[in-house]
Design a protein around this motif. Structure first.
Motif, short mmCIF file in Angstrom:
data_model
loop_
_atom_site.label_atom_id
_atom_site.label_comp_id
_atom_site.label_asym_id
_atom_site.label_seq_id
_atom_site.Cartn_x
_atom_site.Cartn_y
_atom_site.Cartn_z
N ILE A 65 0.83 -1.20 0.00
CA ILE A 65 0.00 0.00 0.00
C ILE A 65 0.87 1.26 0.00
N MET A 66 0.42 2.26 -0.70
CA MET A 66 1.08 3.56 -0.73
C MET A 66 0.55 4.39 0.43
N PRO A 67 1.39 4.75 1.39
CA PRO A 67 0.92 5.51 2.55
C PRO A 67 0.77 6.99 2.23
N ASP A 68 0.16 7.70 3.14
CA ASP A 68 0.11 9.15 3.02
C ASP A 68 1.54 9.70 3.06
N ALA A 69 1.83 10.64 2.18
CA ALA A 69 3.20 11.16 2.05
C ALA A 69 3.73 11.73 3.37
N ASP A 70 2.85 12.31 4.16
CA ASP A 70 3.31 12.95 5.40
C ASP A 70 3.57 11.97 6.53
N THR A 71 3.29 10.68 6.32
CA THR A 71 3.53 9.68 7.37
C THR A 71 4.90 9.02 7.22
N ILE A 72 5.63 9.35 6.15
CA ILE A 72 6.97 8.79 5.96
C ILE A 72 7.91 9.36 7.03
N TYR A 73 8.86 8.56 7.46
CA TYR A 73 9.84 9.00 8.46
C TYR A 73 10.59 10.23 7.96
N GLN A 74 10.37 11.36 8.62
CA GLN A 74 10.92 12.62 8.15
C GLN A 74 12.41 12.78 8.46
N ASN A 75 12.90 12.07 9.48
CA ASN A 75 14.28 12.27 9.91
C ASN A 75 15.27 11.35 9.20
N MET A 76 14.78 10.59 8.24
CA MET A 76 15.64 9.71 7.45
C MET A 76 15.94 10.37 6.11
N THR A 77 17.02 9.96 5.48
CA THR A 77 17.23 10.38 4.09
C THR A 77 16.40 9.48 3.20
N GLY A 78 16.22 9.91 1.97
CA GLY A 78 15.44 9.11 1.03
C GLY A 78 16.04 7.73 0.82
N ILE A 79 17.37 7.67 0.69
CA ILE A 79 18.00 6.38 0.45
C ILE A 79 17.92 5.48 1.68
N LYS A 111 19.35 13.49 0.82
CA LYS A 111 18.81 14.55 1.66
C LYS A 111 17.75 13.98 2.60
N LYS A 112 17.55 14.64 3.74
CA LYS A 112 16.50 14.19 4.67
C LYS A 112 15.12 14.45 4.08
N ILE A 113 14.23 13.54 4.35
CA ILE A 113 12.89 13.60 3.78
C ILE A 113 12.14 14.85 4.26
N GLU A 114 12.44 15.32 5.44
CA GLU A 114 11.75 16.50 5.97
C GLU A 114 11.96 17.73 5.07
N GLY A 115 13.03 17.73 4.27
CA GLY A 115 13.29 18.85 3.36
C GLY A 115 12.70 18.66 1.98
N TYR A 116 12.02 17.54 1.76
CA TYR A 116 11.43 17.27 0.44
C TYR A 116 10.17 18.12 0.24
N SER A 117 9.89 18.44 -1.01
CA SER A 117 8.60 19.03 -1.35
C SER A 117 7.53 17.95 -1.20
N GLY A 119 5.46 16.95 -3.45
CA GLY A 119 5.50 16.08 -4.62
C GLY A 119 6.59 15.04 -4.54
N MET A 120 7.76 15.41 -4.01
CA MET A 120 8.85 14.45 -3.85
C MET A 120 8.50 13.38 -2.83
N LYS A 121 7.83 13.78 -1.75
CA LYS A 121 7.40 12.80 -0.75
C LYS A 121 6.40 11.81 -1.37
N LYS A 122 5.51 12.33 -2.23
CA LYS A 122 4.54 11.45 -2.90
C LYS A 122 5.27 10.43 -3.76
N LYS A 123 6.30 10.88 -4.48
CA LYS A 123 7.05 9.97 -5.33
C LYS A 123 7.74 8.89 -4.50
N LEU A 124 8.29 9.28 -3.36
CA LEU A 124 8.96 8.31 -2.49
C LEU A 124 7.96 7.29 -1.94
N ALA A 125 6.79 7.77 -1.54
CA ALA A 125 5.74 6.86 -1.05
C ALA A 125 5.28 5.92 -2.16
N PHE A 126 5.22 6.43 -3.38
CA PHE A 126 4.83 5.62 -4.53
C PHE A 126 5.85 4.52 -4.79
#
Length: 293
Positions: A65-79, A111-117, A119-126
């Protein structure tokens, strides 16, 4: 496949879902359409086991399942996030990296996820939803807030999952988007499924009836408008409106009336560049207001 049979769910005494039945078939994109508060999120919640149901039954296999973009761990980097997800799903990180390149976020993964736009968070969740091998994938508003080119890539990737015989559940408020990609649609209102069918079935149902909307294309819309309001057959037509390419009007679905009207207009040297029956799209079929004047 997910088979949901007469599901009911209440929160604090308020019934949110009532006898909801739907099937998400393998090799098909099934879309769930409804206004905010209609019960889409709760339906998804019970399908994946976030909520226990009060009644009914659910048959399901493995689900991503694709979660809500704002529920992704913000203090981690994307990788870091993608490596964690791929570890949990027992799939290679290279799979996620390929998707990151397709969606043009590979250069932001350190970069840390908290700094993502957003749209970028949506892509990561996708991406975290797409990776791995699952029976069913659920995408809740996947393209909302995403740029147009990336949204198209995301829909193409969803179509690729369908081609691999996965079941897909998709929600979106962009009904033009759903009309293009859906195989089957459920419409939910106030916690109940009110209509269902293929896109063709829903559009065909909407276009049936004794009164039909036609489009008359012309470069002289003002002249045509005045003519229609004073023509001898004016009693046969109604709801005449200006459109970008001419006029729309409603008329009884009778071939003889239509033939007489067009014949009279041609005899009177009225310019007609086109004449066709208007077909509603999915947005109009569900929410009405077929033609904007």
């Amino acid at each position: 496949m997910i088979n949901c049979n007469k599901i009911s769910k209440s929160f604090k005494g308020k019934q949110i879902l009532k006898d909801v039945s739907l099937t998400i078939k393998n090799g098909k994109i099934t879309s769930l359409i409804g206004a905010n508060g209609a019960g889409k999120s709760t339906t998804i919640g019970v399908l994946v086991g976030y909520y226990h149901v009060d009644g009914g039954s659910i048959e399901r296999e493995s689900i991503s399942i694709m979660p809500d973009a704002d529920t992704i761990y913000q203090n981690m980097t994307g990788i870091q996030f993608l490596k964690m997800i791929c570890g949990m799903k027992a799939c290679p990180v290279s799979e996620a990296m390929q998707l990151a390149e397709k969606l043009s976020i590979q250069h932001h993964l350190n970069k840390k996820i908290e700094g993502y736009s957003f749209g970028m968070k949506k892509k990561l969740a996708f991406i975290q939803c797409c990776v791995g091998n699952y029976d069913t994938y659920i995408f809740d508003e996947p393209t909302s807030g995403v740029d147009g080119p990336s949204a198209k890539i995301m829909l193409d990737l969803i179509a690729n999952l369908r081609e691999k015989n996965a079941g897909i559940l998709l929600t979106s408020h962009n009904l033009d988007e759903l009309e293009r990609v859906s195989d089957f649609i459920y419409i939910i209102e106030s916690g109940q499924i009110t209509r269902s069918g293929s896109v063709h079935e829903i559009l065909t149902e909407q276009n049936k009836g004794s009164i039909v909307t036609y489009i008359l294309e012309t470069s002289k819309a003002d002249i045509l408008m005045a003519y229609l309001r004073n023509a001898k057959f004016k009693s046969e037509i109604s709801n005449i409106k200006l459109r970008n390419q001419g006029i729309s009007l409603e008329i009884e679905n009778d071939p003889n009336i239509i033939k007489e009207m067009i014949g009279t207009m041609l005899q009177d040297d009225i310019e007609l560049l086109g004449f066709y029956q208007y077909r509603t799209n999915l947005q109009e079929s569900i929410y009405g207001d077929a033609i904007v004047s």
